[in-house]
Design a protein around this motif. Structure first.
Motif, short mmCIF file in Angstrom:
data_model
loop_
_atom_site.label_atom_id
_atom_site.label_comp_id
_atom_site.label_asym_id
_atom_site.label_seq_id
_atom_site.Cartn_x
_atom_site.Cartn_y
_atom_site.Cartn_z
N MET A 287 0.86 -1.18 0.00
CA MET A 287 0.00 0.00 0.00
C MET A 287 0.90 1.24 0.00
SD MET A 287 -3.20 -1.11 0.10
CE MET A 287 -4.40 -0.17 1.00
N PRO A 288 1.43 1.63 -1.16
CA PRO A 288 2.47 2.66 -1.20
C PRO A 288 1.96 4.10 -1.22
CG PRO A 288 2.16 1.74 -3.38
CD PRO A 288 1.24 0.97 -2.47
N HIS A 289 0.68 4.33 -1.56
CA HIS A 289 0.17 5.70 -1.67
C HIS A 289 -0.54 6.12 -0.40
CE1 HIS A 289 0.28 6.53 -6.29
NE2 HIS A 289 1.43 6.09 -5.82
N LEU A 290 -0.40 7.43 -0.08
CA LEU A 290 -0.89 7.94 1.22
C LEU A 290 -1.55 9.29 1.05
CD1 LEU A 290 -0.88 7.94 4.41
CD2 LEU A 290 1.37 9.05 4.24
N LEU A 291 -2.63 9.49 1.81
CA LEU A 291 -3.26 10.79 2.00
C LEU A 291 -3.65 10.90 3.46
CD1 LEU A 291 -4.77 13.41 1.13
CD2 LEU A 291 -6.71 11.97 0.48
N LEU A 292 -3.25 12.01 4.10
CA LEU A 292 -3.61 12.21 5.51
C LEU A 292 -4.90 13.02 5.59
CD1 LEU A 292 -0.14 13.15 7.05
CD2 LEU A 292 -1.30 10.93 7.14
N SER A 293 -5.71 12.74 6.61
CA SER A 293 -6.90 13.54 6.84
C SER A 293 -6.48 14.97 7.19
CB SER A 293 -7.74 12.94 7.98
OG SER A 293 -7.00 12.93 9.19
N GLY A 294 -7.44 15.90 7.13
CA GLY A 294 -7.11 17.30 7.34
C GLY A 294 -6.52 17.60 8.70
N ASP A 295 -6.91 16.82 9.72
CA ASP A 295 -6.33 17.01 11.06
C ASP A 295 -5.18 16.05 11.34
OD1 ASP A 295 -7.69 14.65 11.26
OD2 ASP A 295 -8.99 15.26 12.92
N GLN A 296 -4.78 15.29 10.34
CA GLN A 296 -3.67 14.34 10.41
C GLN A 296 -3.86 13.28 11.50
OE1 GLN A 296 -2.33 17.91 11.06
NE2 GLN A 296 -3.00 18.15 8.96
N ARG A 297 -5.12 12.96 11.79
CA ARG A 297 -5.41 11.90 12.76
C ARG A 297 -5.72 10.57 12.09
NH1 ARG A 297 -6.45 13.94 17.96
NH2 ARG A 297 -6.53 16.22 18.03
N HIS A 298 -5.92 10.59 10.77
CA HIS A 298 -6.21 9.37 10.02
C HIS A 298 -5.34 9.33 8.77
CE1 HIS A 298 -9.85 9.72 12.50
NE2 HIS A 298 -9.95 8.40 12.36
N ALA A 299 -5.00 8.13 8.35
CA ALA A 299 -4.22 7.93 7.13
C ALA A 299 -5.05 7.11 6.14
CB ALA A 299 -2.91 7.20 7.44
N ILE A 300 -5.05 7.57 4.89
CA ILE A 300 -5.75 6.85 3.83
C ILE A 300 -4.68 6.29 2.90
CG2 ILE A 300 -7.35 7.08 1.89
CD1 ILE A 300 -8.57 9.48 3.43
N THR A 301 -4.67 4.97 2.74
CA THR A 301 -3.65 4.33 1.91
C THR A 301 -4.31 3.54 0.79
OG1 THR A 301 -3.60 2.49 3.51
CG2 THR A 301 -1.89 4.18 3.70
N SER A 302 -3.54 3.34 -0.28
CA SER A 302 -4.09 2.61 -1.43
C SER A 302 -2.96 1.97 -2.22
CB SER A 302 -4.89 3.55 -2.33
OG SER A 302 -4.06 4.57 -2.88
N ASP A 303 -3.36 1.01 -3.04
CA ASP A 303 -2.43 0.31 -3.92
C ASP A 303 -2.83 0.61 -5.36
OD1 ASP A 303 -0.81 -1.36 -5.37
OD2 ASP A 303 -1.82 -3.22 -4.74
N PRO A 304 -2.04 1.41 -6.10
CA PRO A 304 -2.40 1.77 -7.48
C PRO A 304 -2.53 0.57 -8.41
CG PRO A 304 -0.64 3.18 -6.66
CD PRO A 304 -0.81 2.07 -5.66
N LEU A 305 -1.93 -0.55 -8.03
CA LEU A 305 -1.95 -1.72 -8.91
C LEU A 305 -2.92 -2.80 -8.43
CD1 LEU A 305 1.88 -2.03 -9.61
CD2 LEU A 305 0.13 -0.89 -10.99
N ALA A 306 -3.83 -2.44 -7.54
CA ALA A 306 -4.73 -3.44 -6.94
C ALA A 306 -5.55 -4.18 -7.98
CB ALA A 306 -5.65 -2.77 -5.93
N TYR A 307 -5.99 -3.48 -9.02
CA TYR A 307 -6.84 -4.10 -10.03
C TYR A 307 -6.12 -4.21 -11.38
CZ TYR A 307 -10.60 -3.53 -6.67
OH TYR A 307 -11.39 -3.61 -5.55
N ALA A 308 -4.81 -4.11 -11.32
CA ALA A 308 -4.01 -4.18 -12.54
C ALA A 308 -3.96 -5.62 -13.07
CB ALA A 308 -2.61 -3.66 -12.27
N PRO A 309 -3.77 -5.78 -14.39
CA PRO A 309 -3.65 -4.68 -15.34
C PRO A 309 -5.01 -4.07 -15.68
CG PRO A 309 -3.49 -6.76 -16.49
CD PRO A 309 -3.56 -7.08 -15.03
N GLN A 310 -5.04 -2.74 -15.74
CA GLN A 310 -6.21 -2.01 -16.19
C GLN A 310 -5.74 -0.86 -17.06
OE1 GLN A 310 -8.27 0.32 -13.09
NE2 GLN A 310 -6.77 -0.48 -11.65
N PHE A 311 -6.66 -0.22 -17.75
CA PHE A 311 -6.23 0.64 -18.85
C PHE A 311 -6.80 2.04 -18.76
CE2 PHE A 311 -6.68 -3.83 -20.27
CZ PHE A 311 -5.33 -4.14 -20.16
#
Length: 828
Positions: A287-311
């Motif tokens: 899960m290499p991608h990250l976005l922090l909530s506005g108060d930095q109390r939560h982290a949102i993570t994701s995997d850009p290749l989770a459904y790869a290959p996709q186009f």
């Protein structure tokens, strides 16, 4: 525009020159007294009485705005302002900080300073000093020079960062290269007067191969420190001479795979809690991608290749949210777009706002609930037409949030809406729909601007209890302006004209404002005004020499095509006479109506070889039509829009319909190539870097982005709506290469030899086809150039050749040697 003094008495602004040195000006808004500073950079007003900036040679130049006296301070690399004190740092790796009072006297010095940073309140400076083998972090009180040493180390200390409210300062300690030292993160709390240290080698929760990276951020409350970590054992094998193995079942194409290297070389992020000493890794190879909530109390993570290959351009992925207090995780969005413009966090940290299925949604982080922010039926969150091949490709956007995340602010086609976070109600704040006026928040209005957060963005914040300032653009007549929106009242104009109005600023004192005004025939000028007063005054102009020349004007031309109303811009020749007939050059792309009020200098070098103002001065009409694409039929849509536009513009009897030329670059080059194959009114066509074969280019690798290019054709600019293998016929009927027998006029084609955005092979194959079909055409290939030309010599050559080409075909000008068969010159 550069700076506006606190009470609006002075402005500073830059004149940018295509050739020669940029110049900084400082002007009094009422008396027009002006100071001229060639090559002046980084500037600041000190109250209303002094102005400082940097000049070439590391000189700090100070001007007494009351008596005009000036003083130079040599050997200044950088400076900051605190009240009436100027802090300067000398040049070199370890410079000297000087604290200079308003009389120009040095109050005290701090030697051997390598890095330094002013706190938000501008009362303290944190700095890193370096003397022989000792590195130190110190706090200096600006008022009296009191110094406090926070840390001393033999290892390198770097990357100072203040907490947002100045409650603490953090920095990094570099690893020394030994196996047991992987660096440290340090945070000093001013309230507790305590230093907290996190030593990577002592952590039992982080991978042993990880070492402290290159940067950090501090949460708004100072409770969490986020820092990058790098894998010390990772050594990617990227031997350019090795055989490349491309596997069709890989999650990504080979160039992308090499760029990310399975995310091994991608810096990871960890969070450290100074008060407890706890540290937790937030991102990893899974899960290499990250976005922090506005108060930095939560982290949102994701995997850009989770459904790869996709186009898709932005791959779908699952989004997982982590509560940083206890580490609890849960999946809250499945198979959702990776487009950063489709997902924002609220500045207060309560919500995640995302765009899906044509509407905006809110996710309540605390309650773990999703709410649809449906606007009333007369409004829409997305563009509701056939301009896109993808359901979610176009939308009007999110403006931001009210204070304390109490309401989300959304845009529709014309207006700004205030919606409850749970979607229960929405109130329209502006009244643009009634007059076809598009209202948007001016940048100056934001209490907090939208900002990046790792791989995402935090929304802007507005205080709707205070006056808001809005930009306005009227779609019918092209008028623009700035409006004031008072709480509970209808918006009213501060300035609204048949010109382009932008770069709006409010002085810190809150009473005076400044904006830039321009038109096709009016070089940009700066205008000041006072809130509550109708009086406005021009305080600075540019290109005064234009008054000595004849100049053209611009006019909005409205027409209908494919059942829609659209507008283009017609530029009249300089010294126009209705009794004459003039040739016309049509420059084609997509939407161009906003060029109506844009001033362009007739600069001769041009990165795509064309400058409309230059042609206006050469006795041409120039027409910039708007082309509205249609999914699956982009070529014919361009032809239909252009035919309607030309029919309308020819109602102006001074245009010689027998002497018209067409020019386009990139997507405009594709349009020009397609139109060349159809029945059209042009005597010649110029195409730059244009696609000719959609089928072949569908399989193109986007080397500039290390990705496939399928999305560009299915749902991007080419708007086919389907893949090549779902509907070959639509690719064929929109591909000029299959229609080139219809070319009936000479074509000038150009490309950069190293263009990998629209591969240069497109232009070469167009030339080869015209040659085999015995059509007339000339191809120009510029060595060491890409999609647009960067070498001024090549820019000048292309501009000149296009001008000569149009002059020959539209004005009966002389034929040039390079246009003739068997030319063997060197091109220039």
């Amino acid at each position: 525009m550069d700076k506006f003094s606190e009470h609006g008495n002075w402005i500073s602004y830059l004149h940018h020159y295509k050739t020669g040195s940029d110049t900084l000006f400082v002007t009094h808004t009422r008396t027009k007294r002006t100071f001229i500073l060639p090559n002046g950079t980084k500037s600041a007003f000190i109250g209303e009485t002094k102005f400082v900036c940097l000049l070439p040679g590391n000189v700090l130049h100070g001007i007494n705005l009351q008596n005009g006296s000036a003083e130079n301070t040599p050997d200044v690399e950088d400076f900051a302002i605190s009240g009436t004190t100027i802090i300067t740092r000398s040049t070199g790796r370890s410079g000297v900080l000087k604290f200079i009072d308003n009389q120009g006297k040095v109050k005290f010095r701090i030697p051997h300073v390598r890095q330094w940073k002013l706190n938000p309140a501008k009362t303290l400076i944190a700095c890193i000093t370096e003397l022989e083998d000792t590195h130190s972090v110190q706090l200096i009180r600006i008022g009296d020079g009191t110094q406090t040493t926070l840390e001393k180390s033999r290892e390198l200390l770097h990357f100072l960062e203040w907490q947002e409210k100045g409650q603490g300062v953090a920095f990094l300690k570099n690893p020394d290269g030994t196996d047991f030292d992987r660096g440290a993160v340090c945070y000093y709390s001013l309230a507790k007067q305590k230093m907290h240290r996190f030593v990577m080698a002592n952590s039992v929760h982080l991978p042993k191969a990880m070492a402290v990276g290159t940067s950090l951020t501090i949460s708004e409350d100072g409770q969490r420190i986020f820092f990058y970590m790098d894998d010390t054992l990772h050594s990617p094998d990227k031997d350019a001479k090795s055989v490349q193995v491309w596997n069709t079942t890989d999650k990504d194409v080979y160039p992308a795979k090499m760029a990310t290297d399975g995310w091994q070389g991608y810096s990871k992020v960890a969070v450290w809690f100074p008060d407890t000493g706890e540290c937790r890794q937030l991102t990893d190879n899974r899960m290499p991608h990250l976005l922090l909530s506005g108060d930095q109390r939560h982290a949102i993570t994701s995997d850009p290749l989770a459904y790869a290959p996709q186009f898709k351009q932005f791959s779908d992925r699952d989004y997982v949210i982590t509560d940083l207090a206890d580490g609890a995780q849960h999946l809250f969005l499945e198979q959702f777009s990776g487009n950063q413009s489709y997902l924002f966090v609220s500045p207060g940290g309560k919500y995640v706002t995302y765009f899906r299925n044509g509407t905006w949604w809110n996710y309540n982080i605390r309650k773990a609930t999703h709410h649809n922010l449906v606007l009333p039926v007369r409004a829409s969150a997305r563009v509701n037409d056939a301009e896109s091949g993808s359901d979610d490709s176009f939308y009007f956007g999110i403006a931001g949030w009210d204070l304390d995340d109490s309401a989300v602010l959304l845009y529709d086609a014309y207006d700004i809406w205030k919606a409850a976070p749970d979607g229960s109600r929405a109130v329209r704040l502006t009244h643009g729909k009634e007059t076809n006026t598009v209202f948007r928040f001016a940048k100056q209005s934001a209490a907090k601007h939208s900002k990046p957060s790792y791989d995402g963005r935090v929304s802007a914040q507005y205080d709707l209890t205070k006056p808001q300032y809005l930009t306005a653009y009227n779609e019918k007549d092209g008028n623009t302006g700035i409006f004031e929106l008072m709480p509970g009242h209808k918006e009213k104009p501060l300035v609204y004209k048949d010109r382009r109005i932008d770069n709006f600023l409010i002085a810190q004192g809150g009473k005076h404002f400044l904006f830039m005004e321009q038109d096709f025939d009016l070089s940009p000028q700066l205008v000041t005004g006072k809130l509550g007063s109708q009086k406005q005054a021009v305080v600075a102009t540019s290109n005064r020499q234009q008054e000595a020349y004849y100049w053209g004007r611009s006019e909005l031309i409205t027409y209908r095509a494919m059942g829609k109303s659209m507008s283009g811009v017609l530029i009249y020749p300089a010294n126009y006479s209705p009794d004459r007939k003039y040739p016309m050059v049509v420059d084609i792309y997509e939407s161009q109506e906003k060029e109506l009020h844009v001033y362009t200098i007739p600069h001769l070098p041009a990165s795509i070889g064309f400058n409309a103002t230059h042609y206006m001065l050469q006795d041409y009409f120039v027409f910039l039509p708007t082309i509205v694409p249609a999914v699956g039929d982009t070529g014919n849509a361009a032809m239909a829009c252009l035919n309607a536009a030309i029919e309308k513009v020819l109602e102006i009897g001074s245009i010689d319909k027998e002497r018209m030329g067409l020019i386009g670059h990139s997507y405009g080059g594709f349009e020009a190539n397609f139109i060349a194959t159809q029945k059209h009114p042009f005597r010649t066509i110029v195409s730059g870097s244009g696609i000719i074969d959609l089928a072949t280019n569908f399989l193109h690798v986007a080397w500039d982005y290390n990705s496939d290019d399928y999305w560009m054709y299915e749902s991007g600019q080419m708007r086919m709506g389907k893949s090549l293998y779902e509907d070959r016929e639509r690719y064929y009927r929109n591909s000029p290469v299959f229609l080139l027998e219809g070319v009936s006029v000479p074509m000038l084609i150009w490309t950069g030899a190293d263009d990998r955005h629209v591969d240069a092979e497109n232009s070469i194959k167009l030339y080869m086809a015209l040659r085999r079909l015995r059509k007339q055409g000339v191809l120009l290939i510029y060595p060491d150039e890409k999609h647009v030309l960067s070498n001024p010599k090549n820019q000048q050559d292309l501009r000149q050749k296009i001008e000569e080409w149009f002059a020959f075909h539209l004005k009966d000008g002389p034929i040039r040697p390079w246009m003739q068969s068997d030319y063997t010159g060197n091109g220039h």
